[in-house]
Design a protein around this motif. Structure first.
Motif, short mmCIF file in Angstrom:
data_model
loop_
_atom_site.label_atom_id
_atom_site.label_comp_id
_atom_site.label_asym_id
_atom_site.label_seq_id
_atom_site.Cartn_x
_atom_site.Cartn_y
_atom_site.Cartn_z
N SER A 72 -10.51 -8.99 -56.85
CA SER A 72 -10.57 -10.08 -58.48
C SER A 72 -11.39 -10.59 -58.34
O SER A 72 -12.04 -11.52 -57.44
N HIS A 73 -12.10 -10.87 -59.51
CA HIS A 73 -12.66 -12.46 -59.50
C HIS A 73 -12.23 -13.66 -59.74
O HIS A 73 -12.71 -14.97 -59.06
N ALA A 74 -11.06 -13.92 -59.52
CA ALA A 74 -10.05 -14.25 -59.92
C ALA A 74 -9.38 -14.41 -59.12
O ALA A 74 -8.08 -13.37 -59.73
N VAL A 75 -9.28 -14.56 -58.13
CA VAL A 75 -8.00 -14.23 -56.91
C VAL A 75 -6.47 -14.57 -57.13
O VAL A 75 -5.46 -13.83 -56.96
N ASN A 76 -6.28 -15.72 -57.43
CA ASN A 76 -5.08 -16.05 -57.26
C ASN A 76 -3.68 -16.24 -58.71
O ASN A 76 -4.54 -16.33 -60.56
N HIS A 77 -2.90 -15.90 -58.19
CA HIS A 77 -1.70 -15.18 -59.38
C HIS A 77 -1.26 -16.25 -59.17
O HIS A 77 0.03 -16.08 -58.17
N MET A 78 -0.23 -16.90 -60.19
CA MET A 78 0.85 -17.59 -60.46
C MET A 78 2.43 -17.31 -60.84
O MET A 78 1.63 -15.97 -61.36
N PHE A 79 3.46 -17.52 -59.53
CA PHE A 79 4.09 -17.02 -60.26
C PHE A 79 5.69 -17.74 -60.83
O PHE A 79 6.02 -18.07 -59.35
N TYR A 80 6.05 -18.23 -61.94
CA TYR A 80 7.33 -19.13 -61.71
C TYR A 80 8.63 -18.49 -62.42
O TYR A 80 8.43 -17.68 -62.45
N LYS A 81 8.57 -19.27 -61.42
CA LYS A 81 10.70 -19.03 -61.40
C LYS A 81 11.12 -18.74 -63.12
O LYS A 81 10.98 -19.74 -63.71
N PRO A 82 12.52 -18.14 -63.08
CA PRO A 82 12.26 -18.31 -64.91
C PRO A 82 12.95 -19.18 -65.81
O PRO A 82 13.50 -20.04 -64.24
N SER A 83 13.39 -19.15 -66.30
CA SER A 83 14.00 -20.27 -66.60
C SER A 83 15.10 -20.17 -66.87
O SER A 83 15.95 -19.28 -66.35
N ASP A 84 15.86 -21.99 -66.42
CA ASP A 84 17.64 -21.27 -66.10
C ASP A 84 18.62 -20.64 -66.67
O ASP A 84 19.45 -19.70 -66.09
N ASP A 85 18.36 -20.07 -68.16
CA ASP A 85 19.10 -19.40 -69.02
C ASP A 85 19.17 -17.60 -68.28
O ASP A 85 19.70 -17.39 -69.00
N ARG B 197 5.29 -15.68 -69.35
CA ARG B 197 5.52 -16.56 -67.93
C ARG B 197 6.23 -16.75 -67.32
O ARG B 197 6.16 -17.33 -65.58
N CYS B 198 7.98 -17.44 -67.61
CA CYS B 198 8.14 -17.70 -67.15
C CYS B 198 9.98 -16.82 -67.65
O CYS B 198 11.09 -17.12 -67.24
N ALA B 199 9.72 -15.83 -68.12
CA ALA B 199 10.38 -14.13 -68.01
C ALA B 199 10.96 -14.47 -69.72
O ALA B 199 11.10 -16.14 -70.01
N LEU B 200 10.96 -13.84 -70.46
CA LEU B 200 11.84 -13.38 -71.31
C LEU B 200 12.68 -12.43 -71.39
O LEU B 200 12.51 -10.96 -71.03
N ARG B 201 14.08 -12.21 -72.25
CA ARG B 201 14.62 -11.14 -72.40
C ARG B 201 13.82 -10.30 -74.19
O ARG B 201 13.40 -11.14 -74.97
N ARG C 48 -2.61 -16.93 -64.25
CA ARG C 48 -3.62 -17.50 -63.78
C ARG C 48 -3.63 -19.59 -64.72
O ARG C 48 -4.63 -19.91 -64.58
N HIS C 49 -2.15 -19.64 -65.30
CA HIS C 49 -2.27 -20.61 -66.31
C HIS C 49 -1.38 -21.27 -65.48
O HIS C 49 -0.45 -21.26 -64.91
N LYS C 50 -1.94 -22.54 -65.48
CA LYS C 50 -0.77 -23.78 -64.45
C LYS C 50 0.07 -24.52 -65.31
O LYS C 50 -0.41 -24.87 -66.53
N LEU C 51 1.24 -23.90 -65.48
CA LEU C 51 2.23 -24.91 -65.62
C LEU C 51 3.08 -26.02 -65.57
O LEU C 51 2.80 -25.42 -64.55
N GLU C 52 3.78 -26.91 -66.13
CA GLU C 52 4.73 -27.82 -65.39
C GLU C 52 6.06 -27.02 -65.65
O GLU C 52 7.00 -28.01 -65.95
N GLN C 53 5.72 -26.22 -65.06
CA GLN C 53 7.28 -25.49 -64.22
C GLN C 53 7.54 -25.09 -62.85
O GLN C 53 6.55 -25.35 -62.63
N GLU C 54 8.60 -25.26 -62.57
CA GLU C 54 8.94 -24.23 -60.71
C GLU C 54 7.90 -23.63 -60.81
O GLU C 54 8.28 -22.30 -61.46
#
Length: 372
Positions: free
Chosen positions: A140-153, A259-263, A124-130
């Motif tokens: 939920s009391h906070a309805v929206n979930h953001m799902f960001y595109k994983p980092s290029d790598d 938030r943008c994936a993690l190995r 539920r955080h706004k990122l400067e990511q795609e």
């Protein structure tokens, strides 16, 4: 605390009925587990939310109650064992409560096998990511979930995943997961299995995933299966607090730890917590994985450690919720909450993404910088 893990499928076909009288009314839980097992996993309290009146207080994830990291790790390991190893696992969990649970299970999976495991959580955080897509969580009391595109790598590896593991602390109807699957599956053409994973599975006849028409087989993994119903007290009519944080967080947020994936597992240097006395480690919001790793390492050194998290979910002080600390959020005049806070005779460390004044809610609290 001793947790008793059992294989639900091997138990008697007869459901046991467990009644809980909570402030919201009378709650009936039907399951094959006995009360001792239930009490080691969950308790109940009441939401300050007119959409859903009760809340499961999970005792294994360090969310609403102080929990030993070793108990959390045992939970992660047990779920990972039930999921099983496999090639190309992509683990996804839902903000906010399950970010730590999802990361922990992904971490345990990665440590148990030599195959790649990737982890990502909704936010539920706004990122400067795609932005990849959004998911709504209707209750939920906070309805929206953001799902960001994983980092290029990581993107090119993730889209080759064979196994998609979706994790939440509890699943009531599967509606949110159904929405998520309807959007993510198009990006995973090599997928061979979906594993829906939870500590508590409450779906039973309410499983909305049964109407999802997909070619990929779906398997369910949980520690506890049950049916739940609430006979509401007519006088219980909660409303959201005026300062509840129901929107997106526009403050500076870190993309690289989930938030943008993690190995998995996380392999960068962390700044260890230094304490020799009983210690309470407090995570902040979605940022739960790194604080858990630090708490776990401290516990391994022989220190008594409890872990819990500040969160945005509004819950009444009643039943399993003994006390509540309101914490000024750093943006938009909102507040977050810490429940069952018992700092007496403990060293207390807060581990957040960034230090800010709102977290320093007591003179006894120390902000811990986690980067090594």
């Amino acid at each position: 605390m001793t947790i008793i893990f059992k294989n639900v499928g091997e138990l008697s076909l007869q459901y046991l009925k467990h009644v809980y009288d909570i402030k919201a009314g009378t709650l009936l839980l039907q399951t094959k587990e006995n009360r001792e097992t239930l009490d080691s996993i969950v308790g109940f309290a009441c939401r300050e939310n007119p959409k859903r009146h009760f809340i499961l207080i999970n005792k294994l994830i360090g969310r609403y109650t102080p929990t030993a990291p070793s108990l959390m790790r045992a939970t992660y390991n047990k779920l990972a064992e039930k999921i099983g190893s496999g090639t190309g696992c992509y683990v996804v969990s839902f903000a906010e409560a399950a970010t730590g649970l999802g990361a922990g299970v992904a971490d345990s999976l990665a440590r148990a096998q030599n195959e790649p495991v990737y982890f990502q959580h909704t936010t539920r955080h706004k990122l400067e990511q795609e932005l990849w897509f959004t998911v709504d969580e209707a209750h939920s009391h906070a309805v929206n979930h953001m799902f960001y595109k994983p980092s290029d790598d990581l993107y090119n590896e993730i889209i080759k995943s064979k196994k998609l593991i979706i994790i939440d602390d509890e699943i009531t109807t599967g509606r949110t997961i159904k929405v998520f699957l309807s959007k993510i599956l198009a990006f995973l053409p090599d997928l061979e299995e979906v594993v829906i994973t939870s500590i508590v599975d409450l779906m039973d006849q309410n499983n909305q995933l049964q109407t999802l028409d997909v070619a990929v087989p779906i398997r369910y993994v949980s520690l506890l299966k049950a049916n739940i119903s609430l006979q509401k007290d007519p006088s219980f009519n909660p409303s959201l607090p005026t300062k509840v944080n129901a929107g997106l967080d526009h403050s500076a947020s870190i993309a690289s730890v989930g938030r943008c994936a993690l190995r998995m597992p996380y392999n960068k240097c962390l700044n260890a917590i230094k304490s020799e006395q009983s210690t309470l480690v407090i995570a902040d919001g979605e940022h739960q994985y790194i604080p858990f790793l630090l708490a776990e390492e401290l516990e391994k050194k022989g220190v008594e450690v409890a872990f819990q998290a500040i969160n945005r979910s509004p819950i009444l002080v009643c039943d399993e919720i003994v006390n509540k600390v309101k914490i000024a959020a750093k943006a938009e005049q909102t507040e977050h909450y810490l429940y069952n806070f018992f700092p007496e005779n403990k060293s207390v460390f807060v581990i957040s993404e960034h230090e800010y004044d709102g977290l320093l809610f007591s003179e006894k609290i120390q902000y811990h910088e986690w980067r090594g």
